[in-house]
Scaffold this active site. Structure first.
Site, mmCIF file in Angstrom:
data_model
loop_
_atom_site.group_PDB
_atom_site.id
_atom_site.type_symbol
_atom_site.label_atom_id
_atom_site.label_comp_id
_atom_site.label_asym_id
_atom_site.label_seq_id
_atom_site.Cartn_x
_atom_site.Cartn_y
_atom_site.Cartn_z
ATOM 1 C CB CYS A 111 3.679 -2.877 5.863
ATOM 2 S SG CYS A 111 2.017 -2.625 5.200
ATOM 3 C CB CYS A 113 -2.381 -4.474 5.888
ATOM 4 S SG CYS A 113 -1.613 -3.135 4.950
#
Length: 204
Positions: A111, A113
């Site tokens: 994603c 992070c």
């Protein structure tokens, strides 16, 4: 199929990501679930007041103080927390050092992070599918796209940031900075150099 159902609520949202965000914000505001002023304050804090400035201060101190650098590389989380840089998206920090022989680069393959307390809001390219896929497969080509060309004998190591661990790159200190104050050193540290897709500025 459900995705072709134009009566479905999601079909009412515009296709452009920015417009979709605005539409969702409007809906949530009307339902009383978010306060636009509070949201603007959070965005302003991370984008402008924090940004990568906190990370730059950490890097500059590591360049200036050998004991601090050793502690940072050994266990970064309590070291940066002691400076006041902690909270959501920065609970478990690892700092990796660039050297003449190894260049580090950070990606989140799942994603986006990212260590918000140190670097602020992640840039759009960091969240893109292209960067997340190519950084692992062809890191040297990605670096070249960012204008970074490394010596052939410098290894490139890619670190995958996760919900459990977030990484900060400690770039190499630029030459010609002997005697620089921490503030002067911090001004040379770029956000991209702390992700590993860039290098610090060269002092003029």
């Amino acid at each position: 199929m459900p995705h072709d159902d134009h009566d479905h609520p999601h079909a009412l949202l515009p296709p452009d990501p920015a417009l979709r965000v605005k539409a969702l914000e409007t809906i949530l505001t009307r339902k009383g679930l978010i306060d636009p002023a509070a949201l603007d304050e959070i965005i302003d804090t991370y984008q402008n007041r924090i940004g990568p400035k906190n990370g730059a201060r950490v890097v500059a101190r590591a360049w200036s103080e050998p004991d601090f650098k050793r502690a940072l590389l050994s266990d970064a989380t309590p070291v940066v927390a002691e400076l006041g840089y902690y909270g959501r998206q920065g609970e478990h920090m690892v700092v990796v050092e660039n050297t003449r022989h190894t260049h580090n680069m950070v990606v989140c393959t799942l994603c986006s992070c990212y260590p918000w307390p140190l670097l602020g809001i992640p840039p759009g390219w960091y969240k893109s599918d292209a960067y997340r896929a190519r950084a692992v497969r062809e890191p040297r080509k990605v670096l070249a796209d960012f204008g970074v060309t490394l010596p052939a004998d410098t290894a490139v190591r890619v670190w995958d940031s996760t919900a459990e661990v977030r990484y900060l790159v400690l770039p190499m200190r630029p030459e010609g900075t002997d005697g620089f104050s921490e503030d002067a050193l911090a001004s040379l540290v770029t956000r991209d150099s702390m992700i590993g897709t860039g290098l610090p500025k060269v002092p003029s």
